[in-house]
Design an enzyme around this catalytic site. Structure first.
Site, PDB file in Angstrom:
ATOM      1  N   HIS A 120       0.889  -1.401  -0.073  1.00 42.05           N
ATOM      2  CA  HIS A 120       0.023  -0.021  -0.010  1.00 42.05           C
ATOM      3  C   HIS A 120       0.867   1.480   0.148  1.00 42.05           C
ATOM      4  CE1 HIS A 120      -3.144  -2.352   2.605  1.00 42.05           C
ATOM      5  NE2 HIS A 120      -3.552  -2.227   0.931  1.00 42.05           N
TER       6      HIS A 120
ATOM      7  N   LYS B 285     -19.030  -4.482   9.227  1.00 52.19           N
ATOM      8  CA  LYS B 285     -18.079  -5.476   9.028  1.00 52.19           C
ATOM      9  C   LYS B 285     -17.033  -5.386  10.083  1.00 52.19           C
ATOM     10  CE  LYS B 285     -14.922  -6.682   5.366  1.00 52.19           C
ATOM     11  NZ  LYS B 285     -14.184  -6.196   4.382  1.00 52.19           N
TER      12      LYS B 285
ATOM     13  N   ARG C   2      -2.542  -6.283  -8.279  1.00 51.50           N
ATOM     14  CA  ARG C   2      -1.513  -7.045  -8.194  1.00 51.50           C
ATOM     15  C   ARG C   2      -1.638  -7.998  -9.308  1.00 51.50           C
ATOM     16  NH1 ARG C   2      -3.239  -8.588  -2.112  1.00 51.50           N
ATOM     17  NH2 ARG C   2      -5.009  -8.226  -3.216  1.00 51.50           N
TER      18      ARG C   2
ATOM     19  N   SER D 134      -3.099  -7.231   3.110  1.00 52.05           N
ATOM     20  CA  SER D 134      -3.483  -7.419   4.516  1.00 52.05           C
ATOM     21  C   SER D 134      -3.919  -8.468   4.877  1.00 52.05           C
ATOM     22  CB  SER D 134      -4.470  -6.368   4.468  1.00 52.05           C
ATOM     23  OG  SER D 134      -4.121  -4.850   4.074  1.00 52.05           O
TER      24      SER D 134
END
Ligand code: PNS
Length: 166
Positions: free
Chosen positions: A18, A42, A91, A129
């Site tokens: 990031h 969430k 990615r 992450s």
């Protein structure tokens, strides 16, 4: 480019991947808002306050970057910040497929809002992450994957003295 850009994400937590993308996005923009999703429905691994703190520490050397949090639709944030463009890192092919769908939804909701994709570098293409969260929960070493500021924050937090109830 003289544009106001928005780099959104969950950043749960911020990774080296990031941060590299934020540096690259900042070079392309006049002003870059790094926007952290705060989704009360969430469960996140790190609370929003911690994610914001890690990002602010990680981006402290970047003058043009401002870290903000948001709830609800990304396009509403883009409108309120008068952002010209959303920047997202990709990615690989599966990211790209997902991101194209997201960019089309955002463009339909906010005509004229562009999305720019930045390809992740080969060193950071395997970092995510979720990988960091998995290693953390199994007690492994996350130092290859997160910036110094995140390492400091997490190790500082885990050495905090515990309060004992009598
Ligand atoms: O880091 P992530 O989890 O890949 O980031 C995803 C994010 C936060 C960019 C995306 O979930 C998002 O924009 N959420 C806000 C709600 C929204 O606007 N969704 C798109 C239209 S359906």
């Amino acid at each position: 480019m003289q544009m106001i850009a928005l780099f959104p994400g969950s950043f749960d937590p911020l990774t080296k991947g990031h941060l590299q993308l934020i540096h690259r996005a900042a070079r392309l923009s006049q002003k870059l808002y790094v926007a952290v999703l705060n989704n009360p429905d969430k469960h996140s691994y790190f609370p929003i306050e911690d994610r914001l703190l890690m990002l602010r520490q990680g981006c402290s050397s970047l003058q043009e970057v401002e870290v903000v949090s948001f709830t609800g639709l990304l396009v509403d944030l883009a409108a309120s910040l008068k952002a010209d463009v959303i920047i997202r890192g990709v990615r690989g092919a599966s990211d790209l497929e997902q991101e194209i769908l997201l960019s089309r939804a955002n463009a339909a909701l906010y005509p004229g809002l562009e999305t720019v994709f930045l390809p992740a570098s080969s060193e950071s293409a395997a970092i995510s992450s979720s990988l960091v969260r998995q290693i953390l929960s199994l007690g492994g070493d996350i130092s290859p994957f997160v910036p110094e500021s995140v390492l400091r924050f997490i190790s500082g937090r885990s050495t905090q003295p515990k309060t004992h109830k009598p």
